[in-house]
Design a protein around this motif. Structure first.
Motif, PDB file in Angstrom:
ATOM      1  N   THR B  15       0.837  -1.096  -0.034  1.00  0.00           N
ATOM      2  CA  THR B  15      -0.028  -0.020  -0.144  1.00  0.00           C
ATOM      3  C   THR B  15       0.892   1.202   0.025  1.00  0.00           C
ATOM      4  O   THR B  15       0.611   2.095  -0.788  1.00  0.00           O
ATOM      5  CB  THR B  15      -1.113   0.049   1.400  1.00  0.00           C
ATOM      6  OG1 THR B  15      -1.567  -1.342   1.345  1.00  0.00           O
ATOM      7  CG2 THR B  15      -1.712   1.106   1.249  1.00  0.00           C
ATOM      8  N   THR B  19       1.116   3.887  -3.137  1.00  0.00           N
ATOM      9  CA  THR B  19       0.800   5.536  -3.016  1.00  0.00           C
ATOM     10  C   THR B  19       1.822   6.312  -3.266  1.00  0.00           C
ATOM     11  O   THR B  19       1.743   7.279  -3.762  1.00  0.00           O
ATOM     12  CB  THR B  19       0.420   5.689  -1.246  1.00  0.00           C
ATOM     13  OG1 THR B  19      -0.702   4.469  -1.146  1.00  0.00           O
ATOM     14  CG2 THR B  19       0.186   7.031  -0.814  1.00  0.00           C
ATOM     15  N   SER B  39       1.276  -8.928   1.496  1.00  0.00           N
ATOM     16  CA  SER B  39       0.313  -8.050   1.803  1.00  0.00           C
ATOM     17  C   SER B  39      -1.095  -8.605   2.401  1.00  0.00           C
ATOM     18  O   SER B  39      -1.418  -9.640   1.948  1.00  0.00           O
ATOM     19  CB  SER B  39       0.080  -7.096   0.565  1.00  0.00           C
ATOM     20  OG  SER B  39      -1.231  -6.461   0.657  1.00  0.00           O
ATOM     21  N   LEU B  41      -3.947  -7.582   1.918  1.00  0.00           N
ATOM     22  CA  LEU B  41      -5.060  -7.428   0.814  1.00  0.00           C
ATOM     23  C   LEU B  41      -5.278  -8.125  -0.150  1.00  0.00           C
ATOM     24  O   LEU B  41      -4.212  -8.752  -0.515  1.00  0.00           O
ATOM     25  CB  LEU B  41      -4.563  -5.811   0.283  1.00  0.00           C
ATOM     26  CG  LEU B  41      -4.626  -4.691   0.992  1.00  0.00           C
ATOM     27  CD1 LEU B  41      -4.362  -3.294  -0.108  1.00  0.00           C
ATOM     28  CD2 LEU B  41      -5.899  -4.361   1.766  1.00  0.00           C
ATOM     29  N   GLU B  45      -8.729  -6.322  -3.963  1.00  0.00           N
ATOM     30  CA  GLU B  45      -8.558  -5.128  -3.151  1.00  0.00           C
ATOM     31  C   GLU B  45      -7.471  -4.208  -3.611  1.00  0.00           C
ATOM     32  O   GLU B  45      -7.189  -3.328  -3.703  1.00  0.00           O
ATOM     33  CB  GLU B  45      -8.315  -5.452  -1.653  1.00  0.00           C
ATOM     34  CG  GLU B  45      -9.507  -6.087  -0.854  1.00  0.00           C
ATOM     35  CD  GLU B  45      -9.245  -6.150   0.565  1.00  0.00           C
ATOM     36  OE1 GLU B  45      -9.977  -5.838   1.481  1.00  0.00           O
ATOM     37  OE2 GLU B  45      -8.694  -7.410   0.769  1.00  0.00           O
ATOM     38  N   ILE B  46      -6.204  -5.057  -3.973  1.00  0.00           N
ATOM     39  CA  ILE B  46      -5.051  -4.259  -4.544  1.00  0.00           C
ATOM     40  C   ILE B  46      -5.495  -3.690  -5.833  1.00  0.00           C
ATOM     41  O   ILE B  46      -4.972  -2.603  -6.314  1.00  0.00           O
ATOM     42  CB  ILE B  46      -4.006  -5.404  -4.677  1.00  0.00           C
ATOM     43  CG1 ILE B  46      -3.525  -6.104  -3.330  1.00  0.00           C
ATOM     44  CG2 ILE B  46      -2.822  -4.816  -5.509  1.00  0.00           C
ATOM     45  CD1 ILE B  46      -2.341  -7.195  -3.382  1.00  0.00           C
ATOM     46  N   ARG B  49      -7.353  -0.559  -5.226  1.00  0.00           N
ATOM     47  CA  ARG B  49      -6.484   0.437  -4.805  1.00  0.00           C
ATOM     48  C   ARG B  49      -5.843   1.067  -5.790  1.00  0.00           C
ATOM     49  O   ARG B  49      -5.508   2.320  -5.756  1.00  0.00           O
ATOM     50  CB  ARG B  49      -5.556  -0.230  -3.434  1.00  0.00           C
ATOM     51  CG  ARG B  49      -4.555   0.620  -2.578  1.00  0.00           C
ATOM     52  CD  ARG B  49      -5.396   1.642  -1.904  1.00  0.00           C
ATOM     53  NE  ARG B  49      -6.124   0.938  -0.975  1.00  0.00           N
ATOM     54  CZ  ARG B  49      -5.440   0.763   0.381  1.00  0.00           C
ATOM     55  NH1 ARG B  49      -4.437   1.423   0.771  1.00  0.00           N
ATOM     56  NH2 ARG B  49      -6.137   0.064   1.222  1.00  0.00           N
ATOM     57  N   THR B  50      -5.069   0.124  -6.564  1.00  0.00           N
ATOM     58  CA  THR B  50      -4.403   0.738  -7.734  1.00  0.00           C
ATOM     59  C   THR B  50      -5.079   1.507  -8.405  1.00  0.00           C
ATOM     60  O   THR B  50      -4.770   2.762  -9.010  1.00  0.00           O
ATOM     61  CB  THR B  50      -3.879  -0.593  -8.309  1.00  0.00           C
ATOM     62  OG1 THR B  50      -3.144  -1.455  -7.307  1.00  0.00           O
ATOM     63  CG2 THR B  50      -2.615  -0.149  -9.450  1.00  0.00           C
ATOM     64  N   ASP B  52      -7.941   3.253  -7.943  1.00  0.00           N
ATOM     65  CA  ASP B  52      -8.377   4.493  -7.206  1.00  0.00           C
ATOM     66  C   ASP B  52      -7.282   5.677  -7.296  1.00  0.00           C
ATOM     67  O   ASP B  52      -7.377   6.560  -7.164  1.00  0.00           O
ATOM     68  CB  ASP B  52      -8.586   4.111  -5.725  1.00  0.00           C
ATOM     69  CG  ASP B  52      -9.870   3.330  -5.549  1.00  0.00           C
ATOM     70  OD1 ASP B  52     -10.544   3.479  -6.424  1.00  0.00           O
ATOM     71  OD2 ASP B  52     -10.200   3.035  -4.407  1.00  0.00           O
ATOM     72  N   LEU B  53      -5.939   4.944  -7.170  1.00  0.00           N
ATOM     73  CA  LEU B  53      -4.718   5.975  -7.424  1.00  0.00           C
ATOM     74  C   LEU B  53      -4.156   6.361  -8.709  1.00  0.00           C
ATOM     75  O   LEU B  53      -3.336   6.932  -8.884  1.00  0.00           O
ATOM     76  CB  LEU B  53      -3.501   5.139  -6.587  1.00  0.00           C
ATOM     77  CG  LEU B  53      -3.527   4.997  -4.978  1.00  0.00           C
ATOM     78  CD1 LEU B  53      -2.434   3.845  -4.531  1.00  0.00           C
ATOM     79  CD2 LEU B  53      -3.159   6.227  -4.335  1.00  0.00           C
TER      80      LEU B  53
END
Lengths: 592, 592
Positions: B15, B19, B39, B41, B45-46, B49-50, B52-53
């Motif tokens: 994470t 980020t 991780s 996650l 979820e990874i 997250r990826t 979203d970033l």
């Protein structure tokens, strides 16, 4: 034999280096030129200081790029040498090291080299100085010991001999047997260094990675035997260039070096030490804490019973099967957090163990912790861990258990033993610790394991007794700036059935380390498991490893209390490792 | 072009890595398997997250030891691959890296390798996945990029291409021109890394010493041009294994990597940056202190005059000839000791300098230190030093001098200039600092100097403007645990006659660093001096160096005030260095 150390091995000012060498019991030193140049002391003052410390200056070094050069350049080299011989007179040093030339103007002409070295020796002789000519492994034209010796032999000068250096000889892969063909009185000096076996440029290897004999991969003892067979009777002198030593405390490094030489002499059959008494098991692991409650709760949940209490101090004995953990709360104010502070090792003869340790310069600790206590032999390991030599359950000898009074029976359902102790090491002293446990305790080191960890490099080396004795795992903290969990040490207990054990721990509310689900997906990709087996591990947080011969390792970890956690391991099929491949998973989980 | 970074380049949890990559402006990432395994996650979820970033997962890696093995083993490898393809589906990754085998059972059979890779690609294709096959430089049978391509070509499968890696290609000394013979659409991926030129085992070299493009010795831009000529239009992806990066802050490392890629694109002619405006000189050095008295006394004794004061802040301008030092006492409570905190550099176009810096992700600092101040372009260097772009004495542009009111005339007897600024660097960020000053300011790095120092390893690298502009010397502190004097930075002033200068300093009571007498004995052995010359240096504490072409360097140091000291240098005969050979003498004297 006389023992020397080059000042370049040690950190600090020249005065600090000399003091450290004397305190560690060396007879002499090699003065490394740069150390002298940076010193505010005049050569006469250095000579006086050295003598006051009981040290002899066995060598002044190095003199570079002297031989096999055009005459005009050689004249300048002689002029330089004249200055240095005058300096050596003031210093009271009678042997100078001349390294084979790396100078671009040097020519490949042995006769010229011999002739010029002879003239250098003429000049040296006038000042009562001897010249020891050494082949650098990266010398321009002379890079092997036998080549250097042929030149010395050709020069045939009483003030010219050769200097042998174990690094230069063994790093080139030269056969050291030929050393025996050199007359002993023409070997003017012997420098000793070891190094880890690495495939890299020999100059960089030498400058940064040398270590003390017994800490690397060379057969230094074998070389020493050849040198002694040749008739050499000068000093054994350590010359190690090492980036870590340069930053470490000089006193400790000097002691480490002396221990290395003592073990080398034993190994080469030069002079014996009290024989090692290899420990046969772990009597106990001792945790020190100012708050015994949290670790007591964890031990209880793991099935341990508080079975005895020390007669005079707040020390509890927790037991389960053959596994014993002492929780010492008698250190309030000194430590704030729970640490693994001491280890009791079973030995056939505690007094002999202590004699061996003393001969190898291990600091002995007081036999009586208090006046009422049973006398116990104990020493301090380099990392500060107290090592106690124990004779548990042998009526003819005092036992640590005599200080304890039983308070309860062990529930003892599980046949638990201590499988290994993992001791995180300060990075300065990793090699020192390995040498210490190998020589003092007679344990055998395994290969070094290095793994990339998300926050640094994980380095680990295990030592074990040949048979069923104790296993120690030394882990290097990934970075000097890293703190927290990476400093944590642990005690690993062996169980026969880890699945049953974890079920019990969970029922009792023990906090186990959570292992990510992705890890199990990877296990599934890599190995075949019996029906339901992997699901069990996934559910219980059990890690798994398999070696090349099919040996298996199942293990799990508790959460950390202070700076200590516990591991449970189940070995089968002759698995001899420690699940190092899973260490990054464990470290990442502990950091969360 | 799209820019990616492998998670293995960065420190921390997955994470944290993601980020950091997103914040530094990367478009995508390579997910390194170990980061995923550790991780907590789930792959979904990874993926979320990826996304979203704003990152794409450009590669999943590595898959090892797949090809050219006996059928039974290959069946197991396919089983493993099936699991990984399922993982990639959950992760939303569509390209997998397959490294050439290092497995002992692999055979030297290109036809078998092609056939098995084709079957792997069949399986991949079912999941919409592409396989990028790469030659590891230490692969058992396949270790060069052209060999890997021949196998891919033979397999002739739409889901199988090759991955090129600048380290694997350039470390082997392969001619990268042949890359242009590979069809661009069969180059599925491009990994970029640089490395210092070292003679060592290529596996160790790769695992520990890779660095970002522009920080090592490879012509990564040249390789990139060949890859682009071949028609590659995928991402530029950084893949660096580096022990230092693993311990450094992920956010800084990611920015460093992005800066490296931006400079690489400029260098390879892919996309331009605002042109560098190479500084033409040093406007001033600024010291921050909570107590201006001691440094003021020292500057006075060195012949400086306090010539002006800032209109609104307790900042004094001290001058002598062209050399200017600001002493800023407006930092009370924030710093306790005198430090070298800022540097003013003369540039032809401060705004253009700032545009270049901004394009290379240098943090811009506020233009107005206070509302009343003249606006100045300034940025923060990686070590926190403030760099101000100045246009001193150019009426058409605002000048930092406008904020100052004259208080006295400079005595100005001496034609002093600032010769160089020596900035000690935190060890984590040495290469980052060199890349920063090279790319942002357009300075040219000199060779790295490494010297054994009694307390550690002294590492230093200078950067200078091509002509007569500023020189910066970046010194690495010998050890993260070392403190005190080794952190000290200094300002070096150039004088025409150092002997006359030191006589004046002494008469004025300036405290100069004492140099040991032994150092001068060594100079005498090494060099010829004019009658009386050496005696003068010895008496005055002047150090001396001579280069191979006869260029000479005379220099001396003051004692340290807080974390700052001053050097005076006299250059002649084209001497371009910084007296590095004398650094251990200086460091030892400063430690006393």
């Amino acid at each position: 034999m006389r023992k020397s150390i080059a000042t370049v091995c040690l950190s600090g000012t020249l005065t600090e280096k000399l003091t450290a060498a004397a305190r560690a019991g060396f007879d002499g030193v090699e003065i490394f030129e740069n150390d002298l140049l940076a010193s505010p002391l005049a050569p006469e003052e250095i000579a006086a200081r050295t003598a006051d410390l009981g040290l002899r200056i066995d060598l002044y070094q190095p003199m570079r790029d002297i031989e096999a050069v055009p005459e005009e350049l050689f004249a300048r080299n002689l002029r330089r040498a004249r200055h240095k011989f005058e300096l050596m007179r003031r210093l009271g040093a009678d042997t100078v090291l001349v390294c084979s030339s790396v100078c671009e103007q040097a020519v490949d002409d042995d006769a010229l080299a011999a002739e010029q070295l002879g003239r250098l020796a003429d000049l040296a002789q006038e000042s009562g100085i001897r010249v020891a000519y050494e082949a650098l492994a990266w010398g321009r034209h002379v890079s092997t010991y036998d080549h250097a010796w042929r030149i010395v032999e050709a020069a045939d000068h009483p003030a010219l001999g050769t200097c042998l250096d174990s690094f230069h000889i063994l790093s080139r892969g030269s056969d050291p047997k030929g050393v025996e063909d050199i007359p002993g009185d023409k070997i003017f000096f012997l420098q000793l260094a070891d190094a880890p076996l690495m495939a890299m440029d020999v100059l960089q290897w030498s400058r940064h990675y040398r270590c003390f004999p017994g800490q690397g991969g060379f057969d230094v003892a074998g070389l020493l035997r050849h040198v002694l067979n040749a008739g050499y009777d000068g000093p054994l002198s350590l010359e190690v260039f090492n980036d870590v030593f340069r930053q470490a405390d000089a006193g400790r490094t000097a002691l480490d070096g002396m221990r290395s030489l003592l073990a080398l002499e034993e190994n080469a059959g030069v002079s014996p030490l009290p024989a090692p008494v290899i420990p046969s098991g772990v009597a106990f692991a001792e945790l020190a804490t100012s708050d015994p409650e949290p670790v007591g709760e964890l031990l209880t949940a793991l099935g341990f019973t508080r079975t005895a209490r020390h007669h005079g101090k707040p020390v509890d004995l927790w037991a389960q099967g053959e596994a014993r953990v002492l929780v010492n709360a008698g250190t309030v104010g000194r430590r704030t957090d729970t640490t693994l502070a001491a280890v009791g090792l079973e030995t056939a003869d505690p007094a002999a163990s202590a004699r061996r340790a003393e001969a190898l310069l291990a600091p002995a600790l007081p036999k009586h912790r208090t006046a009422q206590d049973v006398p116990l032999e104990s020493i301090a390991a380099p990392d500060g861990t107290e090592v106690l030599f124990c004779a548990t359950g042998r009526p003819e000898l005092p036992s640590w258990t005599d200080d304890f009074a039983a308070t309860a029976e062990s529930a003892g359902a599980t046949a638990l033993t201590i499988d290994h102790l993992a001791l995180t090491q300060p990075w300065h002293h990793f090699d020192e610790s390995v040498l210490f446990h190998r020589t003092v305790l007679g344990l055998s080191p395994h290969d070094t394991v290095e793994l990339a960890d998300p926050y640094g490099l994980f380095r680990s080396r295990a030592l074990s007794a040949p048979s069923d004795g104790p296993r120690l795992v030394l882990n290097l903290a990934p970075s000097p700036e890293e703190g927290g969990e990476t400093r944590a040490r642990h005690v690993a207990f062996a169980v026969d059935d880890i699945v049953a054990a974890v079920h019990r721990f969970r029922a009792a509310g023990a906090a186990l380390l959570r292992v990510p689900a992705n890890y199990y997906d990877d296990l599934e990709a890599r190995f075949d498991f019996a029906e339901g087996e992997l699901e069990t591990y996934r559910e219980l947080g059990i890690l798994y490893d398999r070696d090349e011969r099919g040996g298996e390792f199942r293990h799990c970890y508790t959460e950390t209390v202070g700076h200590v956690f516990f591991e449970f391991v189940q070995r089968s099929g002759g698995y001899a490792g420690f699940g190092a491949a899973n260490a990054p998973i464990r470290l990442a989980a502990q950091r969360r």
